[in-house]
Design a protein around this motif. Structure first.
Motif, short mmCIF file in Angstrom:
data_model
loop_
_atom_site.label_atom_id
_atom_site.label_comp_id
_atom_site.label_asym_id
_atom_site.label_seq_id
_atom_site.Cartn_x
_atom_site.Cartn_y
_atom_site.Cartn_z
N VAL A 39 8.94 -0.65 -5.04
CA VAL A 39 7.84 -1.52 -4.59
C VAL A 39 7.45 -2.51 -5.69
CG1 VAL A 39 5.55 -1.57 -3.51
CG2 VAL A 39 6.97 0.48 -3.26
N GLY A 40 7.27 -2.00 -6.89
CA GLY A 40 6.79 -2.83 -8.00
C GLY A 40 5.29 -2.69 -8.14
N GLU A 41 4.86 -2.26 -9.32
CA GLU A 41 3.42 -2.09 -9.54
C GLU A 41 2.67 -3.38 -9.26
OE1 GLU A 41 5.82 -1.43 -11.63
OE2 GLU A 41 5.63 0.57 -12.47
N GLN B 142 8.11 11.52 -9.48
CA GLN B 142 8.73 10.87 -8.31
C GLN B 142 7.88 9.71 -7.83
OE1 GLN B 142 9.53 13.61 -5.11
NE2 GLN B 142 10.98 14.82 -6.31
N PHE B 143 6.59 9.94 -7.80
CA PHE B 143 5.65 8.89 -7.35
C PHE B 143 5.78 7.64 -8.22
CE2 PHE B 143 1.51 7.08 -8.50
CZ PHE B 143 1.12 6.51 -7.29
N VAL B 144 5.72 7.86 -9.54
CA VAL B 144 5.77 6.73 -10.48
C VAL B 144 7.11 6.00 -10.34
CG1 VAL B 144 5.88 6.15 -12.95
CG2 VAL B 144 4.16 7.77 -12.11
N SER B 145 8.18 6.77 -10.27
CA SER B 145 9.51 6.16 -10.18
C SER B 145 9.67 5.39 -8.88
CB SER B 145 10.56 7.27 -10.30
OG SER B 145 11.77 6.83 -9.80
N PHE B 146 9.17 5.96 -7.80
CA PHE B 146 9.32 5.30 -6.50
C PHE B 146 8.59 3.96 -6.50
CE2 PHE B 146 7.97 4.13 -2.31
CZ PHE B 146 9.07 4.37 -1.53
N VAL B 147 7.34 3.98 -6.95
CA VAL B 147 6.57 2.73 -6.91
C VAL B 147 7.23 1.69 -7.82
CG1 VAL B 147 4.31 1.63 -7.21
CG2 VAL B 147 4.43 3.98 -6.38
N VAL C 97 5.53 7.90 -0.17
CA VAL C 97 6.10 8.69 -1.26
C VAL C 97 5.95 10.19 -0.93
CG1 VAL C 97 5.66 6.97 -3.05
CG2 VAL C 97 3.89 8.64 -2.52
N PRO C 98 6.74 11.04 -1.58
CA PRO C 98 6.61 12.48 -1.33
C PRO C 98 5.22 12.97 -1.74
CG PRO C 98 8.61 12.01 -2.57
CD PRO C 98 7.81 10.74 -2.54
N MET C 99 4.72 13.95 -1.01
CA MET C 99 3.42 14.54 -1.33
C MET C 99 3.61 15.75 -2.25
SD MET C 99 0.17 14.62 -1.04
CE MET C 99 -1.18 15.78 -1.25
N ALA C 100 2.70 15.94 -3.15
CA ALA C 100 2.70 17.14 -3.99
C ALA C 100 2.22 18.31 -3.14
CB ALA C 100 1.79 16.93 -5.20
N TYR C 101 3.19 19.03 -2.59
CA TYR C 101 2.92 20.08 -1.59
C TYR C 101 3.40 21.38 -2.22
CZ TYR C 101 3.37 21.98 3.28
OH TYR C 101 3.28 22.69 4.45
N PRO C 102 2.50 22.09 -2.91
CA PRO C 102 2.96 23.23 -3.72
C PRO C 102 3.78 24.26 -2.94
CG PRO C 102 0.68 22.71 -4.22
CD PRO C 102 1.06 21.86 -3.04
N TYR C 103 3.34 24.63 -1.74
CA TYR C 103 4.02 25.71 -1.02
C TYR C 103 5.47 25.35 -0.70
CZ TYR C 103 5.17 29.10 2.59
OH TYR C 103 5.79 30.06 3.33
N VAL D 89 0.87 -1.19 0.00
CA VAL D 89 0.00 0.00 0.00
C VAL D 89 0.90 1.23 0.00
CG1 VAL D 89 -1.78 1.28 1.25
CG2 VAL D 89 -1.82 -1.23 1.24
N ILE D 90 0.57 2.19 -0.85
CA ILE D 90 1.36 3.42 -0.95
C ILE D 90 0.61 4.55 -0.25
CG2 ILE D 90 2.51 5.03 -2.53
CD1 ILE D 90 3.41 2.10 -2.94
N ALA D 91 1.31 5.21 0.66
CA ALA D 91 0.76 6.40 1.34
C ALA D 91 1.73 7.57 1.12
CB ALA D 91 0.57 6.12 2.82
N PHE D 92 1.35 8.73 1.59
CA PHE D 92 2.09 9.95 1.26
C PHE D 92 2.70 10.63 2.49
CE2 PHE D 92 -0.51 9.03 -2.28
CZ PHE D 92 0.15 9.55 -3.38
N ASP D 93 3.71 11.44 2.24
CA ASP D 93 4.22 12.32 3.29
C ASP D 93 3.06 13.18 3.80
OD1 ASP D 93 6.88 11.57 3.18
OD2 ASP D 93 7.47 13.18 1.81
#
Ligand code: PLZ
Length: 480
Positions: free
Chosen positions: A250-252, A241-246, A219-225, A181-185
């Motif tokens: 992890v492996g899709e 980054q998300f795609v590359s990390f998984v 994975v890193p969150m898309a945090y604009p600020y 399971v993938i979660a975010f910062d």
């Protein structure tokens, strides 16, 4: 009919004219049987905050309740409704927290009260897994109809947000036959063992409570600020980054689900840049991975839509809901694609109290209120009332680094100022404490503790919201 009282749905002063010459919308009156007198929709400071009775109760709390259970503002509440909390000392506090985004329809909202009273007299519990009842089925029907996506859907009911998230993961693992399971910062998904693993922030949620559940990856969150190369590049780079990390770590083919809050709640009301959620959801679909939207904080009109993912035109495979669903009674749900939800073996999901009939009656009353009073529209009005005032504040105080959120889920991120965006948790606490001392219940949030968040009940009148914002402005003057 003697015990029927006409109760305003919220306390807007009909004589009030808003900046720009507009007048607050008048809300329909609802006739319900109530035993108590309506709560005056104005702030009253009868004592210092907290008052003497609250202090005495707090002494009892300290000796009776585990010290691990904290309280943000130790005023003890006796009654609440509209946009006001009344404490045991007679103070009327303006509520900008809704009990952490729960009392979206207002406290003791008339239709919730009527539904609960009637249900509690009929029966309080059978256990849906033993002998079922209509209210549970009806809540599921409403959820299936209200959540995004036109296809066949199913729901299952639980007691808390964390329990809903746990069950969404169980469903996703069963359906896909995959573990990860993938979660975010900055994510927050709960305090149970599996959901602690999904939650990002260590203190206070995880410290010392491990070991945590396995097969959770962050994975890193898309945090604009706070995106290192600037907000404009955030969506593209965060997605890459998300795609590359998984793929690399992890492996899709091992990934059951990606879980994300469409606007992060406890993590600091982080709104991903436009298009980001859609790209993640699309990529999940291409890879046989389920996209789970945790709408526990954002759902049920809070952001100006029924669900925050609608704003991005995202149709999740599974949605978790809780909080605003039942006007304060404990209820949570997982709703999603029929084939996904039905993939679990019979008896695989459940719990003694999940979908308790009283909580279901409350949910039906809350949903009816949201529909009848157009609370999505009200959340958008609240955004229009807040945003100019928050912008005005940010022009005066350069410690306000970012204003963000949607609908009646808005926040200020506080920083060192003068061009320095270092998180300013000390100032955030000071502003929050000042608001509390003036009878305004505000909440903080954020991984760095530097976000002041606003979650007023959607039953709050414009006059109260303006007064609350006046107090926030004063708090910046007093704390800077
Ligand atoms: N998912 C997105 O916001 C609860 C937590 C307060 P429960 N947020 C408030 C605290 O300090 O415990 C939440 C959420 C999102 C899941 C949850 C968990 O919901 O009902 O608290 O279990």
């Amino acid at each position: 009919m003697d015990n029927l009282v006409r109760l305003p749905e919220h306390g807007a002063d009909p004589g009030l004219t808003l900046p720009g010459g507009t007048r607050p919308k008048e809300y329909p009156m609802t006739t319900v049987p109530i035993a108590k007198t309506p709560i005056q929709q104005r702030r009253i400071l009868a004592t210092t905050i907290p008052g003497p009775r609250s202090k005495l109760l707090h002494e009892r709390k300290v000796s009776a309740v585990s010290a691990a259970v904290g309280t943000g503002l130790p005023v003890y509440i006796e009654r609440a409704g509209g946009g006001i909390l009344v404490d045991v000392d007679g103070n009327h506090l303006i509520d900008f927290g809704s009990g952490i985004a729960v009392t979206t329809v207002g406290n003791s909202a008339p239709r919730v009260v009527a539904g609960v009273q009637s249900q509690v007299e009929d029966f309080t519990h059978t256990c849906f897994m033993v002998t079922p009842y209509e209210e549970y089925v009806e809540v599921c029907e409403r959820l299936n109809a209200l959540t995004p996506g036109a296809g066949e859907k199913r729901s299952a009911l639980f007691n808390s947000g964390a329990e809903a998230v746990e069950n969404a993961i169980k469903v996703a693992r069963t359906f896909t036959g995959r573990p990860a399971v993938i979660a975010f910062d900055h994510a927050y998904h709960g305090r149970t063992n599996l959901t602690m693993a999904l939650t990002a922030k260590n203190m206070p949620y995880k410290q010392g409570f491990g070991p945590f559940a396995s097969e959770i990856y962050r994975v890193p969150m898309a945090y604009p600020y706070r995106w290192p190369t600037g907000p404009d590049r955030c969506a593209d780079e965060a997605f890459a980054q998300f795609v590359s990390f998984v793929h690399t770590q992890v492996g899709e083919q091992n990934t059951a689900a990606v879980i994300i809050e469409p606007i992060q709640g406890e993590g600091g009301f982080i709104v991903p840049p436009p298009g980001y959620l859609r790209r993640v959801a699309h990529w999940c679909a291409e890879n046989g991975i389920l996209f789970i939207a945790d709408e526990i904080q954002t759902g049920f009109c809070r952001t100006g839509d029924w669900f925050a993912c609608e704003h991005e035109d995202v149709v999740p495979d599974l949605i978790t809901t809780a909080k605003g669903i039942a006007g304060g009674l404990p209820l949570a749900a997982v709703t999603g694609r029929g084939d996904v939800m039905d993939s679990v073996h019979g008896g695989g999901l459940g719990g003694t109290y999940g979908g308790n009939p009283v909580a279901c009656a409350a949910a039906l009353g809350a949903i009816e209120t949201m529909q009848a009073d157009d609370l999505c529209g009200r959340a958008r009005e609240i955004e229009s009332l807040f945003m100019p005032r928050l912008r005005e504040l940010a022009e005066k105080f350069d410690v306000i680094g970012d204003i963000r959120g949607r609908g009646a889920m808005l926040a200020l991120e506080l920083v060192a100022g003068d061009g320095d965006s270092t998180p300013n948790a000390a100032l955030t606490s000071a502003v929050n404490a000042h608001c509390h001392s003036q009878g305004l219940v505000t909440l903080t949030a954020g991984t760095f503790g530097n976000v002041l968040r606003f979650l007023p009940p959607l039953s709050s009148g414009d006059d109260l919201l303006h007064e609350g914002l006046d107090i926030v402005a004063q708090a910046f003057v007093a704390s800077s």
